[in-house]
Design an enzyme around this catalytic site. Structure first.
Site, PDB file in Angstrom:
ATOM      1  CD  GLU A 105      -2.879   0.773   2.551  1.00 36.95           C
ATOM      2  OE1 GLU A 105      -3.280  -0.369   2.854  1.00 36.95           O
ATOM      3  OE2 GLU A 105      -3.168   1.784   3.206  1.00 36.95           O
ATOM      4  CG  ASP A 107      -1.718   4.523   2.926  1.00 37.90           C
ATOM      5  OD1 ASP A 107      -2.529   4.122   2.110  1.00 37.90           O
ATOM      6  OD2 ASP A 107      -1.440   3.935   3.983  1.00 37.90           O
ATOM      7  CD  GLU A 109      -4.961   7.555   6.151  1.00 36.14           C
ATOM      8  OE1 GLU A 109      -5.338   8.096   7.210  1.00 36.14           O
ATOM      9  OE2 GLU A 109      -4.712   6.346   6.065  1.00 36.14           O
TER      10      GLU A 109
END
Ligand SMILES: *[C@@H]1O[C@H](CO)[C@@H](O)[C@H](O)[C@H]1NC(C)=O
Length: 294
Positions: A105, A107, A109
């Site tokens: 993953e 990311d 955010e």
């Protein structure tokens, strides 16, 4: 055969139009073609014939979307305008991810904040199911006033996170010293807007103000210069012929890129797992010892 002036002009115009439409086809994504709204019923919307996508969050639910295609390496660009006003408690996640217990993953955010207070951009990299590689940043602009471009360059040597083409983070392939690197599992693009007021803003102290709902984030100009993965063919390039669109395959930071990364890390980085000695009393993760720029 002789060309009159006007026919020369019109063939030039025709050529320009043809060229522009070819460029358009290889460059831009269309949300209707490339994505599905997968969560939140009518809270996720694809608008303007696929040029714009919006996610919203209200007291009942958030919303989210995912790409139809899976990618194994590429450069993925997305322009995002984040929830404005009092966005405290909201989180907009934008990431690449594979599936399963040993997933990879990459990311971004975005943690909302009270009106006038800065968003936090939280980043992480998971390889083979293991994350714990957080770095957090303030931004050098207000991400709610306009669209800004958030990019992930993912090639065999490294992952580069960019904001408006400025590198903010690099995760190098250090398999040679035993650090797993995401390079075997294809990933989809995901995004979701949700309520995380139990932890997001000042560690959960500031709660979501539901009188401001619905909260909305907007997306446009998705672009993938990437390998589309399928079981039959691990890499069908989205831009097979364009040298410029394939620069990502060997992309690394040049001297100006390293300078910009240093600028971001010195002025805007607010958390780096690689300097969190309290968290790793047995010693920092091996990738932290290798580079000044992790
Ligand atoms: C919100 O603003 C405060 C104060 O300016 C800051 O300390 C905090 O990191 C910001 N972001 C979040 C997500 O809490």
């Amino acid at each position: 055969m002789t060309f009159g002036c006007s026919s020369k002009l019109s063939s030039m115009i025709l050529f320009t139009m043809l060229f522009a439409s070819l460029m358009g086809a290889s460059e831009g994504g269309n949300f209707l073609q490339d994505f599905d709204i997968t969560w939140g019923d009518q809270r996720g919307k694809i608008l303007n014939g696929g040029q714009l996508l919006t996610l919203s969050l209200d007291k009942a639910s958030g919303s989210g979307f995912q790409s139809r295609k899976e990618y194994l390496f590429g450069r993925i660009d997305m322009q995002i305008k984040l929830v404005s006003g009092n966005s405290a408690g909201t989180v907009t996640a934008y990431y690449l991810s594979s599936q399963g217990p040993t997933h990879d993953e990459i990311d971004f955010e975005f943690l909302g904040n009270s009106t006038g207070e800065p968003y936090v951009l939280h980043t992480n990299v998971f390889s083979q199911g293991k994350g714990n590689r957080e770095q957090q940043f303030f931004l050098w602009f207000d991400p709610t006033k306009a669209f800004h471009t958030y990019s992930i360059v993912w090639n065999k040597q490294r992952i580069i996170f960019l904001v408006d083409n400025i590198p903010i983070r690099v995760f190098q392939n250090l398999e040679s010293i035993g650090v797993p690197f995401p390079n075997k599992q294809a990933m989809r693009i995901y995004s979701s807007l949700w309520n995380a007021d139990d932890w997001a803003t000042r560690g959960g102290l500031v709660k979501t103000d539901w009188t401001q709902a619905p909260f909305t984030a907007s997306y446009r100009n998705f672009k993938a210069n990437a390998c589309i993965w399928s079981s039959a063919s691990p890499c069908t390039s989205t831009s097979p012929n364009s040298v410029q669109d394939n620069v990502w395959q060997a992309q690394e930071l040049d001297a100006p890129g390293r300078n910009r990364l240093r600028w971001v890390q010195q002025k805007y980085m607010i958390y780096n797992y690689c300097t969190d000695l309290k968290r790793f009393p047995q010693g920092l993760p091996p990738e932290c010892k290798r580079s000044r720029f992790l």
